[in-house]
Enzyme design. Structure first.
Site, PDB file in Angstrom:
ATOM      1  CE  LYS A 173      -2.124  -1.094   3.831  1.00 45.61           C
ATOM      2  NZ  LYS A 173      -1.341  -2.313   3.910  1.00 45.61           N
ATOM      3  NE  ARG A 176      -4.999   1.983  12.410  1.00 49.56           N
ATOM      4  CZ  ARG A 176      -3.867   1.174  11.764  1.00 49.56           C
ATOM      5  NH1 ARG A 176      -3.993   0.344  11.104  1.00 49.56           N
ATOM      6  NH2 ARG A 176      -2.768   1.925  11.655  1.00 49.56           N
ATOM      7  NE  ARG A 182      10.326  -5.078   4.695  1.00 48.57           N
ATOM      8  CZ  ARG A 182       8.946  -5.243   4.995  1.00 48.57           C
ATOM      9  NH1 ARG A 182       8.220  -5.385   3.974  1.00 48.57           N
ATOM     10  NH2 ARG A 182       8.480  -5.441   6.046  1.00 48.57           N
ATOM     11  NE  ARG A 233       8.255  -1.476  10.716  1.00 48.91           N
ATOM     12  CZ  ARG A 233       6.816  -1.357  10.215  1.00 48.91           C
ATOM     13  NH1 ARG A 233       6.759  -0.586   9.003  1.00 48.91           N
ATOM     14  NH2 ARG A 233       6.021  -1.670  10.681  1.00 48.91           N
ATOM     15  NE  ARG A 262       2.671  -4.881  11.447  1.00 49.84           N
ATOM     16  CZ  ARG A 262       3.726  -4.520  10.533  1.00 49.84           C
ATOM     17  NH1 ARG A 262       4.930  -4.958  10.562  1.00 49.84           N
ATOM     18  NH2 ARG A 262       3.439  -3.695   9.443  1.00 49.84           N
TER      19      ARG A 262
END
Length: 192
Positions: free
Chosen positions: A13, A88, A127, A139, A150
């Protein structure tokens, strides 16, 4: 052009929003960025949000909706925007619809990037490996366990938005597993 992007974490996104903001000159509105800006600017709603956050609580939908409404009124949104991370939940989507209607605006599209979650976990792992190999920092939530949490949270809280927007006729889906250029081409076709 007023858009919402839907899809789980890692679906692309952000990548697609960046390409569209450059092409159309419209801002990408991230809920977190809008919230931080309202707090930093000490707007009335920002002060309320800060008090809630300082108390260690989650900012209510009413406050988030007001922050989004204020941000949409900013001059750089005159030609449109891309919402990132908002709405959300279905109640936020309903509030957004009412908010836009009250401003004489409507969404042009809600674009969902459909992806294979197993492949997303592999993408995330690759990644992370590439970032580490390049000497970058990763992260804290870029690990398989956190990423799976998540994804679960997305399925439970945000995925029902697909059904909501399908019901309003605004939902368009694209194959988020295709390469970046192919996904962009699919989105451009929807927007044409």
């Amino acid at each position: 052009m007023r858009l919402i992007f839907l899809g789980p974490p890692g679906a692309g996104k952000g990548t697609q929003a960046k390409l569209l903001t450059e092409r159309y000159g419209i801002p990408q509105l991230s809920t977190g960025d809008m919230l931080r800006a309202a707090v930093a600017q000490a707007t009335e709603v920002g002060k309320r949000a800060k008090a809630v956050m300082d108390a260690g609580q989650l900012v209510s939908d009413a406050i988030v909706n007001e922050i989004v409404s204020d941000r949409i009124d900013a001059p750089d949104c005159a030609n449109g925007f891309i919402l990132d991370g908002y709405p959300r939940t279905v109640p936020q989507a309903v509030a957004l619809g009412e908010m836009l209607k009250g401003k004489g605006l409507k969404l042009d599209a809600v674009i969902e990037l459909k992806v294979d979650e197993t492949a997303l976990v592999k993408r995330m792992e690759n990644r992370v490996a590439e970032t580490i190999a390049a000497g970058g920092s990763v992260r804290s939530d870029d690990n398989p366990e956190a990423f799976k949490r998540r994804l679960t949270e997305y399925r439970e809280k945000t995925a029902p938005l697909s059904e909501h927007y399908a019901g309003t006729g605004e939902l368009k889906t694209v194959d988020g597993m295709a390469d970046v250029d192919a996904v962009t081409a699919q989105i451009e076709k929807i927007l044409a």
